[in-house]
Design a protein around this motif. Sequence first.
Motif, mmCIF file in Angstrom:
data_model
loop_
_atom_site.group_PDB
_atom_site.id
_atom_site.type_symbol
_atom_site.label_atom_id
_atom_site.label_comp_id
_atom_site.label_asym_id
_atom_site.label_seq_id
_atom_site.Cartn_x
_atom_site.Cartn_y
_atom_site.Cartn_z
ATOM 1 N N SER A 60 54.181 7.401 54.439
ATOM 2 C CA SER A 60 54.642 6.068 54.873
ATOM 3 C C SER A 60 55.595 6.134 56.066
ATOM 4 O O SER A 60 55.797 5.139 56.762
ATOM 5 N N THR A 61 56.177 7.308 56.313
ATOM 6 C CA THR A 61 57.094 7.417 57.457
ATOM 7 C C THR A 61 56.352 7.461 58.790
ATOM 8 O O THR A 61 56.971 7.377 59.850
ATOM 9 N N GLN A 62 55.042 7.595 58.765
ATOM 10 C CA GLN A 62 54.275 7.686 60.011
ATOM 11 C C GLN A 62 54.363 6.400 60.833
ATOM 12 O O GLN A 62 54.170 6.425 62.046
ATOM 13 N N VAL A 63 54.663 5.305 60.194
ATOM 14 C CA VAL A 63 54.725 4.015 60.892
ATOM 15 C C VAL A 63 55.667 4.066 62.089
ATOM 16 O O VAL A 63 55.399 3.469 63.133
ATOM 17 N N THR A 64 56.777 4.775 61.952
ATOM 18 C CA THR A 64 57.768 4.848 63.033
ATOM 19 C C THR A 64 57.779 6.229 63.695
ATOM 20 O O THR A 64 58.796 6.668 64.219
ATOM 21 N N GLU A 90 60.106 18.716 67.139
ATOM 22 C CA GLU A 90 61.369 18.990 66.448
ATOM 23 C C GLU A 90 62.107 17.688 66.131
ATOM 24 O O GLU A 90 62.653 17.523 65.038
ATOM 25 N N ALA A 91 62.118 16.775 67.098
ATOM 26 C CA ALA A 91 62.769 15.478 66.883
ATOM 27 C C ALA A 91 62.059 14.691 65.784
ATOM 28 O O ALA A 91 62.707 13.989 64.987
ATOM 29 N N GLU A 92 60.753 14.820 65.700
ATOM 30 C CA GLU A 92 59.980 14.126 64.666
ATOM 31 C C GLU A 92 60.312 14.663 63.277
ATOM 32 O O GLU A 92 60.487 13.885 62.322
ATOM 33 N N ARG A 93 60.438 15.963 63.151
ATOM 34 C CA ARG A 93 60.810 16.550 61.856
ATOM 35 C C ARG A 93 62.187 16.063 61.412
ATOM 36 O O ARG A 93 62.406 15.764 60.231
ATOM 37 N N ARG A 147 63.580 13.247 62.370
ATOM 38 C CA ARG A 147 63.451 11.814 62.053
ATOM 39 C C ARG A 147 62.935 11.625 60.639
ATOM 40 O O ARG A 147 63.436 10.787 59.877
ATOM 41 N N ILE A 148 61.928 12.407 60.261
ATOM 42 C CA ILE A 148 61.365 12.313 58.916
ATOM 43 C C ILE A 148 62.419 12.671 57.870
ATOM 44 O O ILE A 148 62.530 12.016 56.825
ATOM 45 N N GLU A 149 63.207 13.713 58.160
ATOM 46 C CA GLU A 149 64.289 14.084 57.229
ATOM 47 C C GLU A 149 65.244 12.912 57.025
ATOM 48 O O GLU A 149 65.608 12.580 55.884
ATOM 49 N N ARG A 150 65.673 12.288 58.117
ATOM 50 C CA ARG A 150 66.611 11.154 57.994
ATOM 51 C C ARG A 150 65.999 10.030 57.176
ATOM 52 O O ARG A 150 66.676 9.423 56.324
ATOM 53 N N GLU A 151 64.732 9.758 57.421
ATOM 54 C CA GLU A 151 64.062 8.666 56.705
ATOM 55 C C GLU A 151 63.957 8.974 55.211
ATOM 56 O O GLU A 151 64.211 8.101 54.366
ATOM 57 N N LEU A 152 63.608 10.205 54.877
ATOM 58 C CA LEU A 152 63.473 10.570 53.466
ATOM 59 C C LEU A 152 64.829 10.596 52.768
ATOM 60 O O LEU A 152 64.937 10.228 51.590
ATOM 61 N N LYS A 153 65.866 10.993 53.474
ATOM 62 C CA LYS A 153 67.200 10.995 52.868
ATOM 63 C C LYS A 153 67.707 9.578 52.636
ATOM 64 O O LYS A 153 68.523 9.346 51.744
ATOM 65 N N ARG A 154 67.246 8.652 53.427
ATOM 66 C CA ARG A 154 67.588 7.248 53.148
ATOM 67 C C ARG A 154 66.948 6.774 51.847
ATOM 68 O O ARG A 154 67.412 5.817 51.242
ATOM 69 N N ARG A 155 65.884 7.444 51.445
ATOM 70 C CA ARG A 155 65.114 7.025 50.269
ATOM 71 C C ARG A 155 65.434 7.858 49.031
ATOM 72 O O ARG A 155 64.718 7.786 48.044
ATOM 73 N N GLY A 156 66.479 8.704 49.100
ATOM 74 C CA GLY A 156 66.906 9.412 47.904
ATOM 75 C C GLY A 156 66.594 10.882 47.850
ATOM 76 O O GLY A 156 67.026 11.577 46.920
ATOM 77 N N PHE A 157 65.870 11.426 48.844
ATOM 78 C CA PHE A 157 65.496 12.848 48.828
ATOM 79 C C PHE A 157 66.643 13.678 49.411
ATOM 80 O O PHE A 157 66.588 14.147 50.547
ATOM 81 N N TYR A 158 67.668 13.857 48.603
ATOM 82 C CA TYR A 158 68.921 14.472 49.068
ATOM 83 C C TYR A 158 68.729 15.891 49.588
ATOM 84 O O TYR A 158 69.357 16.291 50.571
#
Length: 345
Positions: A176-180, A195-198, A200-211
């Motif tokens: 679902s993070t592919q949208v952005t 590298e920036a994409e990886r 970005r995905i980390e930040r997005e997943l951490k917003r969703r609880g994947f600490y």
Amino acid sequence: MLKASIFILFCSLFFLSSCSVSRYLPAGESLYTGAEVKIVADSTISAKQIKSVKASLEPIIRPAPNSTLLGFPYKVWMYYFLGEPKKEKSFRGEMRKRFGEPPVLASRRTVTANSTVLTNYLNNEGYFRSVASGELTEKGRKAKAIYSVSLQPRYSIKNVAFVKKDSSIFSNNLVSTQVTSLLKSGSPYQFSMIEAERQRIERELKRRGFYYFRPDYLIVKADTNLNSHQVNLYVELKPNTTQLALKTYSIKNIYVILENGLLKTDTLAGAVYRRGLNIVDPSRAYRARIFSDAVGFRPKTLYSSDLQDVSLSRLINLKNFKFVKNRFELLPRSDSALLNLYYYL
């Protein structure tokens, strides 16, 4: 005015002097005078693109040559003219440090290393199969590095796919993070963007609880089509990723601990409980409401990096404390998806 006068004096000295810098150089060494990049490009590459590539390669070549004035390495001359001071913190030492410069010596090893750096840079920018090589050309006691670049056409992104390997919560969130996504069809391939994409995905997943998720748990595979100079990218989870990274985490207990002497867990018994927070403030210097208003987390709240940043910012903005830091601690159970949260003020 004093600095300018000293500078003019030294300039006058070396113009009047018949001494050459080369006589001071170590035996068998040459003064490095800089580098030149020559590009032999594929016929499909435009002159504008060649000029742009050359401009991007020149700044990454190391080292920089010595400063010159009308082609003369005046700072190197001053370095030798002033000589080795007996004490570093002396007039001569200060003058040598301020106006002198040790010679940059030519090195074939450095040229070889730079060739590798240039080749890697070109491939990381999507100029796959491009190669750089270098050599030193010496004249007298001076040497110049010449780099020859065989430049191939740049690859662009054709398609981007986020690979869903199963129906888990993590896989659904990753896809679902592919949208952005920062990776766009038609854009040039750039490793820095991957590298920036990886991240970005980390930040997005951490917003969703994947600490516990980290960018290096992801791999972006590139499938090239040599005929069209395009690349398909596949974003995947690495197979050896720890299970900790694939879980969402919620908050169990929250502790706000004041004063340096109260960092041990055995001091938490005297905590005041307010709106989900355990506040350890033995001197009762602060009202508990201050912290319950500042901290956004509550027991059973899903972890969110955004909420973490906001809470820290609010505590810092209180401006009552010398330092503010937080710590998340996994509850000691093998199947736990709960975190205890500690704020130290």
